[in-house]
Scaffold this motif. Structure first.
Motif, PDB file in Angstrom:
ATOM      1  N   THR A  25       0.163 -10.316   7.446  1.00 48.07           N
ATOM      2  CA  THR A  25       1.063 -11.106   6.553  1.00 48.07           C
ATOM      3  C   THR A  25       1.312 -10.160   5.148  1.00 48.07           C
ATOM      4  O   THR A  25       0.301  -9.314   4.918  1.00 48.07           O
ATOM      5  N   PRO A  26       2.315 -10.206   4.441  1.00 51.88           N
ATOM      6  CA  PRO A  26       2.529  -9.311   3.269  1.00 51.88           C
ATOM      7  C   PRO A  26       1.542  -9.683   2.314  1.00 51.88           C
ATOM      8  O   PRO A  26       0.897  -8.836   1.762  1.00 51.88           O
ATOM      9  N   SER A  27       0.881 -10.725   2.247  1.00 55.67           N
ATOM     10  CA  SER A  27      -0.042 -11.213   1.027  1.00 55.67           C
ATOM     11  C   SER A  27      -1.283 -10.560   1.501  1.00 55.67           C
ATOM     12  O   SER A  27      -2.214 -10.033   0.661  1.00 55.67           O
ATOM     13  N   GLY A  28      -1.783 -10.783   2.764  1.00 53.60           N
ATOM     14  CA  GLY A  28      -3.010 -10.001   3.346  1.00 53.60           C
ATOM     15  C   GLY A  28      -2.892  -8.471   3.250  1.00 53.60           C
ATOM     16  O   GLY A  28      -3.987  -8.054   2.856  1.00 53.60           O
ATOM     17  N   LEU A  29      -1.724  -7.931   3.520  1.00 54.51           N
ATOM     18  CA  LEU A  29      -1.768  -6.472   3.477  1.00 54.51           C
ATOM     19  C   LEU A  29      -1.771  -5.878   2.004  1.00 54.51           C
ATOM     20  O   LEU A  29      -2.180  -4.846   1.528  1.00 54.51           O
ATOM     21  N   SER A  30      -1.278  -6.672   1.115  1.00 51.49           N
ATOM     22  CA  SER A  30      -1.065  -6.482  -0.186  1.00 51.49           C
ATOM     23  C   SER A  30      -2.420  -6.539  -1.037  1.00 51.49           C
ATOM     24  O   SER A  30      -2.709  -6.050  -2.171  1.00 51.49           O
ATOM     25  N   GLU A  31      -3.423  -7.180  -0.202  1.00 52.63           N
ATOM     26  CA  GLU A  31      -4.707  -7.165  -0.960  1.00 52.63           C
ATOM     27  C   GLU A  31      -5.704  -6.072  -0.565  1.00 52.63           C
ATOM     28  O   GLU A  31      -6.534  -5.887  -1.284  1.00 52.63           O
ATOM     29  N   TRP A  32      -5.307  -5.154   0.477  1.00 53.74           N
ATOM     30  CA  TRP A  32      -5.947  -4.011   0.624  1.00 53.74           C
ATOM     31  C   TRP A  32      -5.435  -2.812   1.087  1.00 53.74           C
ATOM     32  O   TRP A  32      -5.724  -1.537   1.040  1.00 53.74           O
ATOM     33  N   PHE A  33      -4.043  -2.802   1.676  1.00 49.21           N
ATOM     34  CA  PHE A  33      -3.667  -1.713   2.276  1.00 49.21           C
ATOM     35  C   PHE A  33      -2.606  -1.055   1.380  1.00 49.21           C
ATOM     36  O   PHE A  33      -2.404   0.116   1.277  1.00 49.21           O
ATOM     37  N   ALA A  34      -1.790  -1.816   0.597  1.00 50.94           N
ATOM     38  CA  ALA A  34      -0.700  -1.324  -0.509  1.00 50.94           C
ATOM     39  C   ALA A  34      -0.927  -2.034  -1.616  1.00 50.94           C
ATOM     40  O   ALA A  34      -1.679  -3.321  -1.374  1.00 50.94           O
ATOM     41  N   ASP A  35      -0.286  -1.848  -2.552  1.00 52.76           N
ATOM     42  CA  ASP A  35      -0.187  -2.341  -3.961  1.00 52.76           C
ATOM     43  C   ASP A  35       0.282  -3.756  -3.914  1.00 52.76           C
ATOM     44  O   ASP A  35       0.390  -4.654  -4.397  1.00 52.76           O
ATOM     45  N   ASN A  36       1.667  -3.544  -3.148  1.00 57.74           N
ATOM     46  CA  ASN A  36       2.464  -4.684  -3.034  1.00 57.74           C
ATOM     47  C   ASN A  36       3.244  -4.495  -1.588  1.00 57.74           C
ATOM     48  O   ASN A  36       3.381  -3.493  -1.114  1.00 57.74           O
ATOM     49  N   VAL A  37       3.337  -5.725  -0.753  1.00 60.21           N
ATOM     50  CA  VAL A  37       4.083  -5.551   0.331  1.00 60.21           C
ATOM     51  C   VAL A  37       5.124  -6.632   0.268  1.00 60.21           C
ATOM     52  O   VAL A  37       4.866  -8.011   0.071  1.00 60.21           O
ATOM     53  N   ASN A  38       6.304  -6.372   0.731  1.00 57.63           N
ATOM     54  CA  ASN A  38       7.492  -7.293   0.923  1.00 57.63           C
ATOM     55  C   ASN A  38       7.917  -7.410   2.287  1.00 57.63           C
ATOM     56  O   ASN A  38       7.926  -6.309   2.992  1.00 57.63           O
TER      57      ASN A  38
END
Length: 129
Positions: A25-38
């Protein structure tokens, strides 16, 4: 010069459901993988500081794996992708994350350190320290 495919495995003390949510999920990925994910449909934009990379969701199997294919500046799929795959030991029930990615040979050590840092962030997010 071509990038080389490599795999890294990280053992995580968590459930597959929690882990899959963090990687799909974008919110899950933005927690650890990138600063922000859309995301817009199957297209994802990964943002780090001032850099932005676009990828297309190539495949997804709930609870098991997700694969993103990187896009070039024109939005055309490249030959490169990254895949996150959950492995669960049938006997011990240990959960690990298998990362498949590409890097230039001379960048491999740096890229490996980056993944280790991101997985460290992921461990904090899911409470697996």
């Amino acid at each position: 010069m071509e990038k080389i495919k490599y795999e890294l495995e990280f053992i995580l003390n968590t459930s597959t459901a929690i882990l899959f949510n963090c990687m799909s999920t974008p919110s899950g990925l933005s927690e650890w993988f990138a600063d922000n994910v859309n995301s817009r449909g199957e297209f994802f934009t990964f943002i780090w500081n001032d850099s932005e990379e676009k990828a297309k969701l190539a495949s997804k199997k709930t609870g098991e794996r997700i694969k993103f294919k990187w896009l070039d500046e024109d939005g055309t799929e490249t030959d490169y992708f990254f895949e996150l795959k959950i492995m669960e030991d049938e006997i011990t029930k240990d959960v690990s994350l298998m990362v498949t990615d590409f890097a230039f040979e001379e960048d491999f050590e740096e890229v490996k350190l980056l993944w280790e840092s991101q997985i460290s962030d992921l461990k904090h997010v899911i409470g697996s320290v």
